[in-house]
Write a protein that holds these residues in place. Structure first.
Motif, mmCIF file in Angstrom:
data_model
loop_
_atom_site.group_PDB
_atom_site.id
_atom_site.type_symbol
_atom_site.label_atom_id
_atom_site.label_comp_id
_atom_site.label_asym_id
_atom_site.label_seq_id
_atom_site.Cartn_x
_atom_site.Cartn_y
_atom_site.Cartn_z
ATOM 1 N N TYR A 155 -31.218 4.029 24.765
ATOM 2 C CA TYR A 155 -29.639 3.839 24.126
ATOM 3 C C TYR A 155 -29.677 3.233 22.857
ATOM 4 N N THR A 156 -30.824 2.530 22.499
ATOM 5 C CA THR A 156 -31.039 2.065 21.108
ATOM 6 C C THR A 156 -31.355 3.159 20.128
ATOM 7 N N THR A 189 -22.039 5.143 23.301
ATOM 8 C CA THR A 189 -21.086 4.383 22.407
ATOM 9 C C THR A 189 -20.854 3.220 23.356
ATOM 10 N N THR A 190 -20.091 3.165 24.532
ATOM 11 C CA THR A 190 -19.921 2.335 25.397
ATOM 12 C C THR A 190 -21.112 1.648 25.639
ATOM 13 N N ARG A 242 -23.900 1.010 24.107
ATOM 14 C CA ARG A 242 -24.347 0.207 23.090
ATOM 15 C C ARG A 242 -23.570 -1.101 22.827
ATOM 16 N N ALA A 243 -22.256 -0.888 22.878
ATOM 17 C CA ALA A 243 -21.204 -1.957 22.621
ATOM 18 C C ALA A 243 -21.133 -2.901 23.918
ATOM 19 N N THR A 244 -21.426 -2.773 25.066
ATOM 20 C CA THR A 244 -21.542 -3.546 26.141
ATOM 21 C C THR A 244 -23.013 -4.381 26.167
ATOM 22 N N ARG A 245 -23.989 -3.626 25.821
ATOM 23 C CA ARG A 245 -25.447 -4.189 25.789
ATOM 24 C C ARG A 245 -25.591 -4.958 24.501
ATOM 25 N N GLY A 246 -24.890 -4.657 23.598
ATOM 26 C CA GLY A 246 -24.760 -5.499 22.118
ATOM 27 C C GLY A 246 -24.142 -6.662 22.487
ATOM 28 N N ARG A 247 -22.990 -6.772 23.473
ATOM 29 C CA ARG A 247 -22.279 -8.133 23.598
ATOM 30 C C ARG A 247 -23.159 -8.966 24.328
ATOM 31 N N THR A 248 -23.730 -8.520 25.350
ATOM 32 C CA THR A 248 -24.674 -9.204 26.424
ATOM 33 C C THR A 248 -25.825 -9.644 25.768
#
Length: 81
Positions: A33-34, A70-71, A73-79
């Motif tokens: 995903y990155t 996109t989802t 990346r957003a969720t993994r970015g926060r965690t």
């Protein structure tokens, strides 16, 4: 002579094969995903066109491949922060 149940069984077999292929694509997206998303390359690995991948992925998971990334990346970015 073809029995009606055979047609239904074949349809189900095709659907299960399609889901198996999509699961592989979804797992690959999850692992990578990155990296930039390349839908045509993902589709080629499953032997599909980009349009067919988009349509079947959306039907199976309720979201487009791009929205899924996109989802993710957003969720993994926060965690990961």
């Amino acid at each position: 002579m073809c029995r009606p149940a055979w047609g239904a069984a074949r349809t189900e077999a095709v659907r299960l094969r399609e889901l198996k292929d999509l699961r592989g694509i979804r797992d690959r997206i999850d692992r990578e995903y990155t990296r930039p998303l390349d839908v045509p390359a993902l589709a080629r690995t499953a032997g599909l066109t980009a349009e067919t991948l988009h349509r079947t992925f959306t039907r199976a998971y309720g979201t487009t491949p791009y929205a899924f990334v996109t989802t993710l990346r957003a969720t993994r970015g926060r965690t990961d922060a």
